[in-house]
Design an enzyme around this catalytic site. Sequence first.
Site, PDB file in Angstrom:
ATOM      1  N   ASP A 107       7.975  41.952   7.476  1.00 17.82           N
ATOM      2  CA  ASP A 107       9.139  41.248   6.924  1.00 17.82           C
ATOM      3  C   ASP A 107       9.554  41.785   5.568  1.00 17.82           C
ATOM      4  O   ASP A 107      10.442  41.225   4.925  1.00 17.82           O
ATOM      5  CB  ASP A 107       8.859  39.749   6.833  1.00 17.82           C
ATOM      6  CG  ASP A 107       7.759  39.411   5.824  1.00 17.82           C
ATOM      7  OD1 ASP A 107       6.880  40.257   5.595  1.00 17.82           O
ATOM      8  OD2 ASP A 107       7.773  38.286   5.281  1.00 17.82           O
ATOM      9  N   ASP A 127       8.285  41.754   2.619  1.00 20.00           N
ATOM     10  CA  ASP A 127       8.006  41.124   1.325  1.00 20.00           C
ATOM     11  C   ASP A 127       6.946  41.928   0.569  1.00 20.00           C
ATOM     12  O   ASP A 127       6.795  41.774  -0.639  1.00 20.00           O
ATOM     13  CB  ASP A 127       7.604  39.656   1.471  1.00 20.00           C
ATOM     14  CG  ASP A 127       6.310  39.442   2.246  1.00 20.00           C
ATOM     15  OD1 ASP A 127       5.859  40.359   2.960  1.00 20.00           O
ATOM     16  OD2 ASP A 127       5.758  38.320   2.152  1.00 20.00           O
ATOM     17  N   SER A 138       4.765  37.887   8.710  1.00 24.55           N
ATOM     18  CA  SER A 138       4.602  38.892   7.672  1.00 24.55           C
ATOM     19  C   SER A 138       3.783  40.079   8.168  1.00 24.55           C
ATOM     20  O   SER A 138       4.185  40.773   9.085  1.00 24.55           O
ATOM     21  CB  SER A 138       3.979  38.250   6.432  1.00 24.55           C
ATOM     22  OG  SER A 138       4.026  39.109   5.325  1.00 24.55           O
TER      23      SER A 138
END
Length: 448
Positions: free
Chosen positions: A232, A234, A92
């Site tokens: 990523d 998110d 992440s």
Amino acid sequence: MFGTSGIRGRIGDEVTAELALAVGRAVGSEGYDRVVIGRDVRESGSMLVDAIVAGLCECGSDVLTVGVESTPTIARAVARLKADAGVVVTASHNPETDNGIKLWNPSGKAFGSAQREAIERRVRQDEYELAAWNGVGSRHRRDGVRESHVKTLRKSVSLERSPSVIVDVGNGAGGVTASVLDDLGCRVRTLNGQEDGSFPGRPSEPTAETLETLSTLVEQTNAELGIGHDGDADRMLAVDESGTFVPKDALLALFAREAAGNGDRVAAPVDTSLAVDDALADVGASVTRTQVGDVYVAARTTEADVVFGGEPSGAWIWPEETLCPDGPLAACKLVELVASRGPLSDLVAEIDRYPIRRTSVEVEDKAAVMAEIEDRVTERYDEIDTLDGVRIETADGWFLLRASGTQPLIRVTAEARSESDADALFEDAQTVITESHAAKSEGSNSDG
């Protein structure tokens, strides 16, 4: 082994191919027979994917690989491909030295505590259900998951006009955002759009500091807003048309107020600003607080009257869409809001901002100190919440003391509606830690 955001750590140290193989075996042994797997842009992800796939197949699971995609793209693909679980190899927003593994349910919700504990138990005990020679799983490539995500996102918003937007992909896997905004007719420019797991353009985590180039570019090009993702995608954070970074709690309040109505609740962690409570009170809604971590926010959004969930870190969840934090979806929702309501700076100005204080205090035994803290505040305060750390509500504001999940630190946060009250609460919180740490040190010395 698992934190609230899955397994995460330094490659060659905490995260290895050996661990990835074990996780694959454990997932397969738990009965997840059809599994989707993909990764972010980090080069180490390729070997980890191969190891996980080997472990899954060895225990009889069929595997569908989707390549390099954003985490929400992969998480959404689990249900679409009729799989039982999903695996995303990603660290992440962590630095390029790290990688990790996060597991997903078909709903888009990350594996809960019971599921994580079952996987961890098998790994620690080396307990796997290996398939016979004629029962091993198969590996197949599945294309088109990004296109499917784009199609879904296009349907999730309706733009009254097409704002100009700059998307800072951060050299990560969030190119889907630029694609869908372009499809929606927006004038889109990208920054750091080349996928590169060494993150040469800026650090992976989007913050006011790391998005400075985005801020400058928005200001100089007269774009209406800027979007910033982590590696990523998110997470999603933003800058307004003047190039000013949008405070995280203000962004949470904007999304929450737009999603909620009278009687609705919004899920947010215990360190969320009073500004969100006040913004929701204006529309007859309220905050329901959770532990820190998107998995806990997502779990709360499954309750009937919870219409939205968010973390100030930049994770936003619309449960009717997916239980996965979806940065590209958040970007589309924000663009829709600007298109219908006007300049982002004006919208942010509608949200109250209160003085907030944060620091971290190093301690020798954080678990013991936190236990002492809980005893002390119970004697002194009436409104105490121990859901995640110790949160104390007073007439003037609140403060929160939480043990760091990875370091020997106690995190301190204090907020009030005035500077003087915030300072006083901040001082009270630090005094509680100092006294608790001293008491524990004295106790340890006397025991010796």
